[in-house]
Design an enzyme around this catalytic site. Structure first.
Site, PDB file in Angstrom:
ATOM      1  N   LYS A   1      -0.902  -1.277  -9.574  1.00  0.00           N
ATOM      2  CA  LYS A   1      -1.358  -0.203  -8.528  1.00  0.00           C
ATOM      3  C   LYS A   1      -2.579   0.205  -8.803  1.00  0.00           C
ATOM      4  O   LYS A   1      -2.856   0.643  -9.945  1.00  0.00           O
ATOM      5  CB  LYS A   1      -0.342   0.774  -8.728  1.00  0.00           C
ATOM      6  CG  LYS A   1      -0.629   1.996  -7.550  1.00  0.00           C
ATOM      7  CD  LYS A   1       0.583   2.692  -7.145  1.00  0.00           C
ATOM      8  CE  LYS A   1       0.694   3.161  -5.832  1.00  0.00           C
ATOM      9  NZ  LYS A   1       1.979   3.590  -5.433  1.00  0.00           N
TER      10      LYS A   1
ATOM     11  N   ASP B   1       9.125  11.994  -2.537  1.00  0.00           N
ATOM     12  CA  ASP B   1       8.908  11.236  -1.436  1.00  0.00           C
ATOM     13  C   ASP B   1       9.748   9.828  -1.433  1.00  0.00           C
ATOM     14  O   ASP B   1       9.427   8.710  -1.611  1.00  0.00           O
ATOM     15  CB  ASP B   1       7.316  10.343  -1.736  1.00  0.00           C
ATOM     16  CG  ASP B   1       6.885  10.022  -0.665  1.00  0.00           C
ATOM     17  OD1 ASP B   1       7.388  10.034   0.649  1.00  0.00           O
ATOM     18  OD2 ASP B   1       5.737   9.242  -0.745  1.00  0.00           O
TER      19      ASP B   1
ATOM     20  N   GLY C   1      -2.776   4.503  -3.420  1.00  0.00           N
ATOM     21  CA  GLY C   1      -3.342   3.332  -3.883  1.00  0.00           C
ATOM     22  C   GLY C   1      -2.644   1.891  -3.231  1.00  0.00           C
ATOM     23  O   GLY C   1      -1.657   1.926  -2.698  1.00  0.00           O
TER      24      GLY C   1
ATOM     25  N   ARG D   1       0.956  -1.238   0.101  1.00  0.00           N
ATOM     26  CA  ARG D   1      -0.005  -0.037  -0.103  1.00  0.00           C
ATOM     27  C   ARG D   1       0.958   1.172   0.095  1.00  0.00           C
ATOM     28  O   ARG D   1       1.725   1.317   1.014  1.00  0.00           O
ATOM     29  CB  ARG D   1      -0.869   0.066   1.427  1.00  0.00           C
ATOM     30  CG  ARG D   1      -2.138  -0.686   1.246  1.00  0.00           C
ATOM     31  CD  ARG D   1      -2.669  -1.061   2.417  1.00  0.00           C
ATOM     32  NE  ARG D   1      -3.961  -1.953   2.685  1.00  0.00           N
ATOM     33  CZ  ARG D   1      -4.938  -1.675   2.220  1.00  0.00           C
ATOM     34  NH1 ARG D   1      -5.493  -0.552   2.375  1.00  0.00           N
ATOM     35  NH2 ARG D   1      -5.983  -2.763   2.116  1.00  0.00           N
ATOM     36  N   GLY D   2       0.685   2.137  -0.937  1.00  0.00           N
ATOM     37  CA  GLY D   2       1.454   3.153  -0.846  1.00  0.00           C
ATOM     38  C   GLY D   2       0.759   4.459  -1.162  1.00  0.00           C
ATOM     39  O   GLY D   2      -0.312   4.472  -1.445  1.00  0.00           O
TER      40      GLY D   2
END
Ligand SMILES: *[C@@H]1O[C@H](CO)[C@@H](O)[C@H](O)[C@H]1NC(C)=O
Ligand SMILES: *[C@@H]1O[C@H](CO)[C@@H](O)[C@H](O)[C@H]1NC(C)=O
Ligand SMILES: *[C@@H]1O[C@H](CO)[C@@H](O)[C@H](O)[C@H]1NC(C)=O
Ligand SMILES: *[C@@H]1O[C@H](CO)[C@@H](O)[C@H](O)[C@H]1NC(C)=O
Ligand SMILES: *[C@@H]1O[C@H](CO)[C@@H](O)[C@H](O)[C@H]1NC(C)=O
Ligand SMILES: *[C@@H]1O[C@H](CO)[C@@H](O)[C@H](O)[C@H]1NC(C)=O
Ligand SMILES: *[C@@H]1O[C@H](CO)[C@@H](O)[C@H](O)[C@H]1NC(C)=O
Length: 806
Positions: free
Chosen positions: A549, A641, A533, A529-530
């Protein structure tokens, strides 16, 4: 006898300043005129937003213009939005704009014996009056409230909100920043009803937006609405009859706005608070100032782009500027051939990462370098040739060029380019490789986007999104070149064939939702999970294992999604995750990536498999991947990120950075605060700039990288520690860095200091020298002052410098 001018001047200035304070006029009646010599002769709109009058465009040269009234602006600092006589400025003395009794509005240049420079060509027997509306429309009203003439019908380089662009109007850029006369770029409705940007130079022309090699249909442009009208509304939504639309990044806010075709060929929407002196870019057609806009550098020259300095041009080796200072004139050879095809006079010199657009003599498919060379050798007017791998792979194609136009630096270009030069002409390595370093002095060009991020409120979020959009746009530019590289040779068949050709060539594919549902066995195997999504494991129909994804909240339109996904899909580097395809169907938005057997770095941090050598390789590989994003992509692609969850590990334990460019696929229209905090990074890894309102640069990724490296060598996670602390905050992160720093500076022997810092899971099995380097580099990366941090490529270099000497 008249007094000498030196006595008149102070008097004149005094009178001028008195006049300045007199209030400007609401309208101009018949038989009245506005004089260039009287600064008070200015029409203002009812609420004072716009002014119309004589606007200085040069030394003793004036245009009759409409501009945004602004207390802080004076003269040429104001922002003109329309000009009657942009090609023919009038004299600063005795020139006037007059509304004649006949109803004709005329601009006369008294410096030139009363010559009429411009006129509205109107007639009115009855009353007539010139007025300026609060929309910025200067119009001639007749007695009964009708409009005889209006400036909205003849835009120059700017479209104001509510001003329609129609089949009869077009925008033409200014010539340069300080020269308002017509330049070479046009925004217009083409004969197929599509809104386009065209470079229309003195000797060549070409459409550059929308990208000419993708069919209009595919870009979501609708060809069959011949009403040809496009309008920007006051809230920032643009809608064109070809079904092209966008919202500015500050959509919804009550702002002053304008859409301007800038002199650099980019179309931008600017906005600002009323009263503010600064315009912010809230949308642009080509999200960077790429060399892709045609006509930037002329014949035989090369365009390079650097976001700090803008575009610059340089000559092809062996060529010199034709008109020094005017790069659009291009370069000419500083050698002569007796004929251009006398074999023993000629040699070819290879240029790296350079390509030229168009002007192919022909294309020879599946051929050898020697044949290609011979072809160009024998062709007297061949100036060079490109030799590159064909898009279907395996074979090589040859493109002899009879003109070297639209040349640009393209770091991702893998083909070879050879130019024809005299045999006895020699070049230094610098001339052939470090071209950009002796390019022309950067001309003052486009202002760089306002990239500061303000933490509070909605506008901050929007500003960030704007900035992010421009970053992701950077990827787009790279892709533009790549797409171009694959497609443009065969411009004869610019149709959907191209798209499938491209897809086949790169393996990038559009999947149906059913296919992916089946491939993921109905989304049964979640592997992560990122950002944005959930990721599922999938087995594609061609037996490749993939990670799929599923994006939540991705309500981007299909066409935009396609454009953006294929953009990201074509960023290609061994340390960046590869995207294989996407699906955009109804509300579903899915991305298909290569599957990484060993999962993410986060999952591996405590694994015994992650021994020292692998950790060092991961440090180097991750740095290389990010360096590619930052620097090969010309500093435009920030990740924002970087964290262990986004560094995936392949079967050889080589790292691949994942999740770059994602936010572009999310809906930018409805950013809630939680989405926003997710997108901008992850607590614990975030650089201080994010929270301190400083400008965001590639150094934010360097910072996050430094934290990841500290985590990887010490085994201490900044995020879990944050959770364990009361009140959240970045307390532990603040501690991890000083803790590491203190350890390093502690007196005592290096060996024992390291032992206390290094992850016990390594069981002391590491190369102390390299470990020291890695920690030192990581600490430099997490400097508070972003300027003290190295760039990603410097990181790579520092890590590798010690590779062979231990
Ligand atoms: C003037 O502006 C108003 C709105 O502010 C608009 O309704 C009107 O049509 C405009 N008139 C002209 C001639 O542009
Ligand atoms: C603006 O550019 C045009 C076209 O090159 C030129 O003729 C004109 O002199 C320039 N005007 C100024 C004020 O430099
Ligand atoms: C054509 O475009 C105009 C303006 O966007 C729109 O109002 C109109 O409905 C469109 N017509 C068709 C047939 O799509
Ligand atoms: C225009 O775009 C909208 C939204 O993307 C779409 O629903 C509509 O079908 C399009 N219209 C045409 C005529 O292509
Ligand atoms: C390009 O340069 C050559 C000289 O090298 C010149 O003869 C030719 O006309 C130029 N072409 C264009 C399109 O400017
Ligand atoms: C390329 O040319 C070689 C030699 O002429 C030939 O054997 C080969 O089949 C060709 N390949 C393709 C893909 O056409
Ligand atoms: C190269 O050769 C040409 C003709 O063969 C001659 O004119 C020129 O001077 C030579 N240049 C150099 C640098 O030797």
């Amino acid at each position: 006898m008249a007094p000498p001018p030196s006595l008149l001047l102070p008097l004149f200035l005094f009178l001028q300043s008195c006049r300045l304070s007199t209030s400007a006029l609401p309208s101009l009646a018949k038989r009245a005129s506005l004089s260039v010599e009287d600064p008070g002769d200015v029409l203002v709109s009812p609420s004072g937003v716009f002014s119309a009058g004589f606007f200085p465009v040069g030394d003793n040269a004036y245009g009759f213009a409409v501009w945004f009234s602004d207390h802080s602006c004076s003269g040429a600092n104001c922002t003109p939005v329309w000009m009657a006589n942009r090609e023919a400025p009038v004299n600063g003395r005795r020139s006037a704009l007059s509304l004649l009794d006949s109803g004709n509005l005329v601009l006369t240049d008294a410096g030139d014996a009363g010559a009429e420079v411009w006129s509205s060509g109107t007639r009115s027997g009855s009353a007539a009056e010139l007025r300026l509306n609060d929309t910025g429309n200067l119009f001639l009203a007749d007695g009964s409230g009708g409009v005889l003439w209006q400036s909205f019908d003849s835009p120059t380089n700017t479209l104001l909100p509510q001003q329609p662009l129609t089949r009869n109007t077009l925008l033409i850029s200014a010539r340069s920043r300080y020269n308002y006369s017509s330049g070479f770029y046009k925004l217009y409705f083409d004969n197929d009803n599509v809104l386009r940007l065209l470079f229309d130079g003195p000797s060549i022309s070409g459409v550059y937006w929308p990208y000419p090699w993708v069919s209009s249909n595919q870009l979501g442009r609708f060809l069959y609405n011949s009403s040809r009208i496009a309008v920007l509304d006051p809230l920032g939504r643009f809608q064109s009859s070809d079904n092209y639309s966008f919202s500015t990044s500050d959509y919804g806010a009550a702002r002053q706005r304008r859409m301007t075709l800038d002199f650099d060929g980019n179309l931008r929407v600017y906005s600002r608070e009323r009263g503010s002196a600064v315009w912010a870019v809230t949308w642009e057609a080509l999200s960077s100032i790429p060399c892709f806009i045609h006509g930037v550098c002329g014949n035989n020259s090369l365009c390079s782009y650097d976001p700090a300095k803008g575009r610059s041009c340089s000559c092809v080796p062996g060529y010199v500027p034709k008109v020094p200072g005017d790069w659009s004139a291009g370069c000419v050879p500083d050698f002569t051939f007796s004929d251009g095809c006398v074999t023993d006079e000629i040699r070819f010199v290879k240029l790296l990462y350079i390509d030229f657009y168009g002007y192919d003599y022909n294309t020879i498919f599946n051929t050898t370098l020697e044949t290609c060379r011979q072809t160009c050798l024998k062709l007297c007017n061949c100036r060079g040739f490109q030799y590159s791998k064909s898009s279907s792979g395996g074979t090589f194609d040859c493109y002899p060029k009879i003109e070297l136009l639209n040349g640009h630096n393209l770091p991702s270009f893998t083909g070879e380019f050879f130019i024809k030069v005299p045999k006895n002409k020699t070049f230094t390595v610098d001339q052939l490789v470090k071209r950009t370093q002796y390019s022309c002095p950067p001309t003052p060009e486009v202002k760089i986007l306002d990239r500061t991020y303000s933490k509070k409120g909605k506008n901050g979020a929007l500003n960030f999104m704007l900035w992010f959009a421009c970053v992701v746009g950077g990827i787009e530019i790279v892709v533009v070149f790549l797409v171009w590289f694959f497609l443009i040779r065969n411009q004869q068949d610019v149709t959907s064939a191209h798209q499938s050709y491209l897809l086949a060539a790169t393996g990038f594919k559009r999947f149906t939702y059913d296919e992916l549902k089946k491939a993921t066995r109905n989304f049964s195997k979640e592997i992560g999970r990122g950002a944005g999504g959930i990721v599922y494991k999938a087995l594609l129909p061609d037996d490749r294992v993939a990670a799929v994804k599923v994006l939540n909240n991705a309500t981007t339109g299909e066409a935009d999604f396609l454009a953006e996904a294929s953009t990201i899909g074509r960023v290609n580097h061994m340390n960046l995750i590869e995207m294989w395809g996407y699906c955009a169907e109804g509300k579903h938005r899915l991305l298909v990536y290569e599957f990484m057997e060993h999962g993410s770095l986060a999952q591996n941090l405590s694994s015994p498999e992650l021994h020292w050598k692998r950790r060092f390789d991961i440090a180097v590989g991750t740095a290389k991947g990010l360096a590619y994003l930052h620097e090969e992509c010309l500093e435009w692609v920030l990740h924002c990120d970087v964290k262990p969850q986004n560094i995936l590990i392949d079967s050889d334990y080589q790292p691949k950075v994942a999740d770059f460019g994602l936010s572009k696929l999310m809906d930018r229209g409805k950013v809630t605060n939680s989405d926003f905090s997710r997108i901008r990074g992850t607590r614990g890894y975030m650089a201080p700039e994010w929270v301190s309102n400083l400008s965001i640069t590639s150094k934010v990724d360097v910072y996050s990288y430094g934290i990841v490296m500290l985590e990887m060598v010490t085994g201490i996670s900044p995020t879990t520690s944050v959770h364990s602390l009361e009140g959240g905050g970045d307390a532990k992160q603040v501690q991890l860095v000083p803790w590491a720093r203190n350890k390093v500076n502690e007196p005592g022997r290096t060996g024992s200091r390291l032992k206390e810092m290094v992850d016990p899971a390594l069981k002391g099995d590491y190369d102390p020298k390299k470990m020291e380097v890695l920690i030192e580099v990581a600490l430099r990366c997490v400097e508070e002052d972003k300027d003290a941090r190295p760039t990603m490529s410097q990181v790579v270099e520092m890590l590798l410098r010690h590779e062979n000497d231990g």
